[in-house]
Design a protein around this motif. Structure first.
Motif, PDB file in Angstrom:
ATOM      1  N   MET A 139      30.129  44.651  33.691  1.00 31.99           N
ATOM      2  CA  MET A 139      31.032  45.371  34.596  1.00 31.99           C
ATOM      3  C   MET A 139      32.093  44.438  35.153  1.00 31.99           C
ATOM      4  N   ASN A 140      31.674  43.259  35.556  1.00 30.55           N
ATOM      5  CA  ASN A 140      32.632  42.330  36.145  1.00 30.55           C
ATOM      6  C   ASN A 140      33.595  41.758  35.114  1.00 30.55           C
ATOM      7  N   ALA A 141      33.134  41.614  33.883  1.00 32.63           N
ATOM      8  CA  ALA A 141      34.036  41.109  32.846  1.00 32.63           C
ATOM      9  C   ALA A 141      35.148  42.114  32.564  1.00 32.63           C
TER      10      ALA A 141
ATOM     11  N   THR B  17      40.808  44.126  33.209  1.00 28.61           N
ATOM     12  CA  THR B  17      41.657  45.301  33.404  1.00 28.61           C
ATOM     13  C   THR B  17      42.220  45.427  34.815  1.00 28.61           C
ATOM     14  N   PHE B  18      41.506  44.922  35.803  1.00 26.44           N
ATOM     15  CA  PHE B  18      41.978  45.167  37.158  1.00 26.44           C
ATOM     16  C   PHE B  18      42.514  43.945  37.857  1.00 26.44           C
TER      17      PHE B  18
ATOM     18  N   MET C 241      33.454  51.261  46.220  1.00 22.04           N
ATOM     19  CA  MET C 241      33.459  50.255  45.163  1.00 22.04           C
ATOM     20  C   MET C 241      32.109  49.585  44.969  1.00 22.04           C
ATOM     21  N   PHE C 242      31.436  49.256  46.063  1.00 20.87           N
ATOM     22  CA  PHE C 242      30.241  48.441  45.915  1.00 20.87           C
ATOM     23  C   PHE C 242      28.997  49.254  45.618  1.00 20.87           C
ATOM     24  N   LEU C 243      29.117  50.584  45.638  1.00 17.98           N
ATOM     25  CA  LEU C 243      27.951  51.411  45.336  1.00 17.98           C
ATOM     26  C   LEU C 243      27.413  51.173  43.929  1.00 17.98           C
ATOM     27  N   PRO C 244      28.272  51.237  42.900  1.00 16.71           N
ATOM     28  CA  PRO C 244      27.734  50.958  41.561  1.00 16.71           C
ATOM     29  C   PRO C 244      27.240  49.535  41.415  1.00 16.71           C
TER      30      PRO C 244
ATOM     31  N   SER D 206      35.713  37.901  39.942  1.00 16.68           N
ATOM     32  CA  SER D 206      35.125  38.612  38.806  1.00 16.68           C
ATOM     33  C   SER D 206      34.384  37.666  37.887  1.00 16.68           C
ATOM     34  N   LEU D 207      34.960  36.486  37.653  1.00 23.93           N
ATOM     35  CA  LEU D 207      34.244  35.526  36.803  1.00 23.93           C
ATOM     36  C   LEU D 207      32.966  35.061  37.467  1.00 23.93           C
ATOM     37  N   GLY D 208      32.994  34.949  38.788  1.00 27.79           N
ATOM     38  CA  GLY D 208      31.752  34.668  39.505  1.00 27.79           C
ATOM     39  C   GLY D 208      30.762  35.788  39.311  1.00 27.79           C
ATOM     40  N   GLY D 209      31.265  37.011  39.304  1.00 31.05           N
ATOM     41  CA  GLY D 209      30.395  38.148  39.078  1.00 31.05           C
ATOM     42  C   GLY D 209      29.867  38.228  37.662  1.00 31.05           C
TER      43      GLY D 209
END
Lengths: 182, 180
Positions: free
Chosen positions: A167-169, A174-175, A139-142, A55-58
Motif C-alpha cells: 500500500m505504501n509503495a 502515485t500520490f 486515511m488511517f483507517l485502512p 511512504s518509503l518508511g511505510g
C-alpha cells in the motif's frame, strides 16, 4: 525506546502515543517549515520528495518490524525490535540535525490564539481545513485494520505482512512523487 | 524607537556570531514614514503578467498585516521579540519570492534531512497495522481492537496537533542557529 519496555496498556499510551509523538512532531514540523524557506517555485517538488520519505518508511519499516517480531523468522522480539528501530532513527535524525536549517530565521512574536482561527473565516481556507480534516479522518483507517481484515478473510499469513508495504509503495509513486513532479 | 530596536537586533547578531555558527543579518526595508517608496508595494509592472510581482505583493501584504496587528497588540501586551517593537512591519530578510534559492546544494541537503525525518516520523505512523496486529496477538490480547487502536490514533493526533505548539515555541525560543 520506552515503547520497548512497555507491557501494559497505559505504558504504550504514554510512551508511544504521547512522548514519542511529541518528539516526532518537533522533528517533522521543523523540517517542513525549513524546506519551505528554501524553495518558492519548486516548493511542491521539494516537499513531495521530502514527504516521500514517509511512504518509503511505510514500505521498509513494516517488513523490518514484522520479520523481527515474528518468532518463526527472527525471534528478536518486540522490545529489541523497537530498540533497533530507535537506533536506525538515531542515525537518520542525526543527518536531519546536521542538514536541516531554515534560511529565514524565526521571527519571535507574542502568542495570540486569535491568529489560529482568525484566518479560518476565509472560505477557501475553511474548505481546505474541512477537506484535510475529512481526508485524514478516513486515511488511517485502512492502514490500521487492513492486516487484521486480511487475516480474518483467510489471506496467506506471510502475504499479510507485506500488505502495508504494498500500500505504501503504491502511495509513494502515485500520490507523492508523481504529483510533486507534475 | 526604531533605532533602539535596530541596535538591539545588531547586538543580538553580534552575540550569536561565533566561530562555526553563522549570524543572519536582517535587512530592514525603509519604514513607512520615509518618503522613499517601498519597492514591494509600488505599482505593478506594465505587462501586468508577472506572477512574481503578484507574489511579492501578497508576501509583503501578509507581513504588513501582521506588522500592524503586532503593533496594535504590543502596546497593551508588551510581550514579544525585538522585531515587534518597531510597529511598521519590519520584513525579515529574504522573504521576497526572488530571494528563494529554489535549488542548490544547501537547499537539497535540507530536503534530504527532511526526508530522513519524515522516514522516521510518518514512516512509523504508516506502520500502525503492524503495531495493531502485534498488540492484539501479544501483550494487549485482552483488549478489543477498537481500544488498542487508541494507541496509534492518539500517536497520529499528537504528532499533528503538537505541530501548533512546537512551531510556536520554535518561533519564540529557537534564536540560535543550527550547525551549518
Amino acid at each position: 525506546m520506552m515503547t520497548s519496555l512497555s507491557t501494559q496498556y497505559w505504558h504504550f499510551i504514554l510512551s508511544q502515543s504521547i512522548v514519542a509523538s511529541i518528539g516526532s512532531s518537533a522533528a517533522f514540523q521543523c523540517s517542513l517549515v525549513a524546506t519551505s524557506t528554501w524553495f518558492y517555485r519548486r516548493r511542491a517538488a521539494a516537499l513531495g520528495i521530502m514527504v516521500s520519505g514517509s511512504s518509503l518508511g511505510g514500505v521498509l519499516l513494516p517488513i523490518m518490524m514484522s520479520r523481527m517480531i515474528d518468532p518463526e523468522i527472527n525471534n528478536v522480539g518486540f522490545p529489541w525490535t523497537m530498540r533497533a528501530v530507535g537506533f536506525l532513527f538515531l542515525g537518520l535524525l542525526t543527518v536531519t540535525c546536521l542538514t536541516v536549517k531554515a534560511r529565514i530565521p524565526p521571527q519571535p512574536r507574542p502568542f495570540k490564539l486569535r491568529e489560529y482561527y482568525d484566518n479560518a473565516k476565509d472560505p477557501n481556507l475553511a474548505l481546505l481545513i474541512a477537506a484535510c480534516f475529512l481526508f485524514y479522518w478516513g486515511m488511517f483507517l485502512p492502514f490500521t485494520y487492513v492486516m487484521l481484515q486480511a487475516q480474518e478473510q483467510g489471506m496467506d499469513p506471510t502475504l499479510t505482512t507485506y500488505l502495508l508495504s504494498i500500500m505504501n509503495a503504491v502511495r509513494w509513486v502515485t500520490f507523492q512523487i508523481l504529483p510533486a513532479l507534475i | 524607537m526604531s533605532e533602539s530596536s535596530q541596535s538591539t537586533i545588531a547586538e543580538k547578531n553580534a552575540v550569536t556570531t561565533t566561530g562555526s555558527i553563522k549570524a543572519v543579518s536582517l535587512s530592514r526595508p525603509p519604514s513607512r514614514t520615509d518618503d522613499s517608496p517601498r519597492t514591494s508595494t509600488t505599482q505593478p509592472p506594465q505587462d501586468g503578467l508577472s506572477i512574481q510581482h503578484q507574489d511579492r505583493n501578497a508576501a509583503s501584504a501578509d507581513l504588513e498585516k501582521y506588522g500592524i496587528e503586532v503593533a496594535a497588540a504590543s502596546a497593551g501586551v508588551g510581550v514579544g521579540g525585538d522585531a515587534d517593537k518597531s510597529g511598521t512591519g519590519p520584513a525579515p530578510g529574504g522573504v521576497d519570492p526572488s530571494d528563494f534559492p529554489d535549488g542548490g546544494l544547501r537547499a537539497w541537503l535540507v530536503v534530504l534531512g527532511g526526508w530522513c525525518s519524515l522516514f522516521c516520523t510518518f514512516g512509523l505512523v504508516n506502520c500502525v497495522g503492524v503495531f495493531q496486529e502485534y498488540y492484539l496477538r501479544g501483550p494487549l490480547s485482552s483488549y478489543t481492537p477498537s481500544e488498542v487502536s487508541w494507541i496509534t490514533s492518539m500517536q497520529v493526533w499528537t504528532m499533528t496537533f503538537g505541530g501548533a505548539v512546537v512551531c510556536q515555541s520554535t518561533k519564540n525560543f529557537c534564536h540560535f542557529a543550527t550547525f551549518t
